[in-house]
Write an enzyme that holds these catalytic residues in place. Structure first.
Site, short mmCIF file in Angstrom:
data_model
loop_
_atom_site.label_atom_id
_atom_site.label_comp_id
_atom_site.label_asym_id
_atom_site.label_seq_id
_atom_site.Cartn_x
_atom_site.Cartn_y
_atom_site.Cartn_z
N ILE A 122 0.85 -5.76 -2.34
CA ILE A 122 -0.06 -6.88 -2.07
C ILE A 122 -1.47 -6.55 -2.56
O ILE A 122 -2.16 -7.41 -3.14
CB ILE A 122 -0.07 -7.18 -0.56
CG1 ILE A 122 1.29 -7.75 -0.13
CG2 ILE A 122 -1.20 -8.13 -0.19
CD1 ILE A 122 1.43 -7.96 1.37
N ASP A 139 -7.73 9.67 0.08
CA ASP A 139 -7.00 9.32 1.30
C ASP A 139 -8.01 8.69 2.25
O ASP A 139 -9.04 9.32 2.57
CB ASP A 139 -6.39 10.60 1.90
CG ASP A 139 -5.44 10.31 3.07
OD1 ASP A 139 -5.73 9.40 3.88
OD2 ASP A 139 -4.43 11.01 3.18
N SER A 189 -4.59 -7.61 7.26
CA SER A 189 -4.02 -7.43 8.59
C SER A 189 -2.52 -7.74 8.52
O SER A 189 -1.87 -7.54 7.49
CB SER A 189 -4.77 -8.33 9.57
OG SER A 189 -4.29 -8.15 10.87
N LYS A 228 -3.19 -2.88 13.70
CA LYS A 228 -3.68 -4.11 13.06
C LYS A 228 -4.50 -4.96 14.03
O LYS A 228 -5.43 -5.64 13.62
CB LYS A 228 -2.51 -4.90 12.48
CG LYS A 228 -1.79 -4.22 11.31
CD LYS A 228 -2.65 -4.11 10.05
CE LYS A 228 -1.81 -3.77 8.82
NZ LYS A 228 -2.60 -3.58 7.60
N ILE A 257 6.12 -10.87 2.42
CA ILE A 257 5.79 -10.99 0.99
C ILE A 257 6.87 -10.28 0.18
O ILE A 257 7.11 -9.07 0.36
CB ILE A 257 4.39 -10.41 0.70
CG1 ILE A 257 3.32 -11.07 1.60
CG2 ILE A 257 4.05 -10.60 -0.78
CD1 ILE A 257 3.19 -12.58 1.49
P1 NAP Z 1 2.32 -0.77 -0.26
O1 NAP Z 1 2.61 -1.17 -1.66
O2 NAP Z 1 2.95 0.47 0.25
O3 NAP Z 1 0.74 -0.71 -0.07
C1 NAP Z 1 0.07 0.27 0.66
C2 NAP Z 1 -0.92 0.96 -0.26
O4 NAP Z 1 -1.77 1.78 0.53
C3 NAP Z 1 -0.24 1.86 -1.29
O5 NAP Z 1 -0.79 1.61 -2.58
C4 NAP Z 1 -0.57 3.28 -0.84
O6 NAP Z 1 -0.76 4.14 -1.96
C5 NAP Z 1 -1.88 3.06 -0.07
N1 NAP Z 1 -2.07 4.04 0.99
C6 NAP Z 1 -1.20 4.38 1.98
N2 NAP Z 1 -1.72 5.33 2.75
C7 NAP Z 1 -2.95 5.60 2.23
C8 NAP Z 1 -3.98 6.49 2.60
N3 NAP Z 1 -3.85 7.32 3.64
N4 NAP Z 1 -5.13 6.50 1.86
C9 NAP Z 1 -5.26 5.68 0.80
N5 NAP Z 1 -4.32 4.81 0.40
C10 NAP Z 1 -3.18 4.77 1.12
O7 NAP Z 1 2.75 -1.91 0.77
P2 NAP Z 1 2.53 -3.50 0.91
O8 NAP Z 1 3.74 -3.98 1.61
O9 NAP Z 1 2.11 -4.12 -0.35
O10 NAP Z 1 1.33 -3.57 1.98
C11 NAP Z 1 -0.02 -3.79 1.60
C12 NAP Z 1 -0.83 -4.30 2.78
O11 NAP Z 1 -0.30 -5.55 3.22
C13 NAP Z 1 -0.82 -3.38 3.99
O12 NAP Z 1 -2.09 -3.44 4.62
C14 NAP Z 1 0.22 -4.02 4.90
O13 NAP Z 1 0.05 -3.69 6.25
C15 NAP Z 1 -0.04 -5.49 4.62
N6 NAP Z 1 1.07 -6.41 4.94
C16 NAP Z 1 2.20 -6.38 4.19
C17 NAP Z 1 3.21 -7.32 4.42
C18 NAP Z 1 4.43 -7.38 3.54
O14 NAP Z 1 5.24 -8.33 3.65
N7 NAP Z 1 4.62 -6.45 2.64
C19 NAP Z 1 3.07 -8.25 5.47
C20 NAP Z 1 1.91 -8.21 6.24
C21 NAP Z 1 0.90 -7.30 5.96
P3 NAP Z 1 -0.50 5.74 -1.90
O15 NAP Z 1 0.81 5.93 -1.19
O16 NAP Z 1 -0.52 6.16 -3.33
O17 NAP Z 1 -1.65 6.30 -1.12
#
Ligand code: NAP
Ligand code: COA
Length: 283
Positions: free
Chosen positions: A39, A84, A161, A179, A208
């Site tokens: 996202i 990080d 969030s 969150k 998503i």
């Molecule tokens: P994702 O691709 O895993 O995104 C998370 C990102 O955060 C990754 O690029 C990861 O990269 C980075 N990250 C994780 N830990 C970190 C740290 N300690 N320091 C710096 N970077 C860090 O997952 P996503 O599903 O797209 O989620 C993205 C956001 O949307 C999140 O805030 C999630 O809670 C929110 N969200 C997602 C959904 C959904 O349907 N997917 C729904 C509601 C909300 P590295 O591992 O390389 O650090």
């Protein structure tokens, strides 16, 4: 490269650049934590498509490099810095490097997060703490480290969030606490920093498609299809649905909007988390 950021509106494909001026964010610096994937990368792409200079951080430099290549194909200037968000000094260094590249940050997107599904009795203290540290404390670190730059630009912060912030879900005690904390932090910063013209808002995405979050929370054959059926709008979200909302919140159209949580979930929350758990997690 044909801009990939399209979302479905009345069954047709629309691009942000069809709606907003393609130079809307020219000379506008956007910093996205966790911008290397999913996202958050989708959000970064929507800004890049409208002329923004984009900085991204995350733990893996390799992942950031791959994301930067995609962003550059859209014509944007990109700065990457492995950091990080749990490490304040690393976040400060990333923001200093980003400022040297593109000037003061005008939009900060706090998107870095961690999640795994686990019943509360299976979450160790360190597992709970890890999610709080990344999502909540990481969001404070990024906001605090960007403050002087945002003050200078009279910029805004967008927190990514989730529905877990306002609805209890099974196996999400750590994420719900994190969150909910993020959304309250957002509101407190909106109060404290409004005097500097800094706006703070959250986006709560729904399910998503094709993201790590969905792979973790809705695994298995047929889960996508079952879930799409319980979303009132009848489909899963796309990363660009969230990118479009972020673009709006950062734009002058939202200049009187601060302290809000904008839910972009196709109406999924209206039916409660029970539908999700019954459909995906077996009750
Ligand atoms: P994702 O691709 O895993 O995104 C998370 C990102 O955060 C990754 O690029 C990861 O990269 C980075 N990250 C994780 N830990 C970190 C740290 N300690 N320091 C710096 N970077 C860090 O997952 P996503 O599903 O797209 O989620 C993205 C956001 O949307 C999140 O805030 C999630 O809670 C929110 N969200 C997602 C959904 C959904 O349907 N997917 C729904 C509601 C909300 P590295 O591992 O390389 O650090
Ligand atoms: N069930 C229960 N506990 C789990 C778990 C799971 N599926 N996955 C990790 N944990 C626990 C670990 O056991 C550890 O606790 P312990 O030390 O008591 O054993 C704790 O969580 C930290 O795990 P670790 O792998 O050392 O942390 P990390 O800092 O490397 O990674 C996570 C953080 C756990 C959040 C990891 O899943 C991650 O990096 N996620 C980022 C991507 C992501 O989650 N994307 C989805 C959208 S937000």
């Amino acid at each position: 490269m044909q801009a990939p950021f399209a979302f479905i509106h009345n069954q047709s494909i629309v691009r942000v650049s069809d709606i907003f001026a393609s130079d809307l964010f020219k000379n506008h610096h956007v910093f996205v934590t966790g911008g290397g994937s999913g996202i958050n990368l989708g959000v970064a792409k929507n800004f890049a498509a409208l002329g923004a200079d984009v900085s991204i951080c995350g733990r893996s430099q390799e992942r950031l490099d791959g994301a930067a290549a995609q962003l550059r194909e859209l014509g944007g200037e990109v700065y990457t810095h492995a950091a990080d968000v749990r490490d304040y000094a690393a976040v400060e260094a990333a923001m200093a490097g980003a400022r040297a590249a593109f000037g003061p940050i005008a939009t900060l997107v706090c998107g870095a997060a961690g999640n795994f599904p686990a019943l509360a009795e299976k979450i160790s203290p360190n597992g709970f703490k890890s999610v709080i540290d990344i999502d909540l404390i990481g969001s404070f670190h990024a906001s605090r480290a960007a403050f002087e730059q945002l003050k200078e630009s009279r910029g805004s912060i967008i927190f990514i969030s989730a529905g877990q912030a306002f609805m209890p879900y099974p196996m999400q005690a750590h994420v719900g606490a994190a969150k909910a904390g993020v959304d309250m932090l957002m509101k407190d910063l909106a109060v404290d920093w409004g005097r500097y013209g800094i706006r703070c808002n959250s986006i709560a995405p729904g399910p998503i498609d094709d993201t790590e979050g969905m792979r973790r929370l809705a695994p298995g054959d047929g889960a996508r299809e079952r879930l799409a059926k319980i979303v009132p709008l009848g489909r899963l979200g796309h990363v660009d649905d969230i990118g479009a909302v972020a673009v709006f919140l950062a734009s002058p159209l939202a200049s009187y909007v601060t302290g809000t949580v904008l839910v972009a979930d196709g109406g999924q929350n209206l039916l409660g988390a029970g539908f999700w758990s019954a459909t995906i997690m077996g009750g």
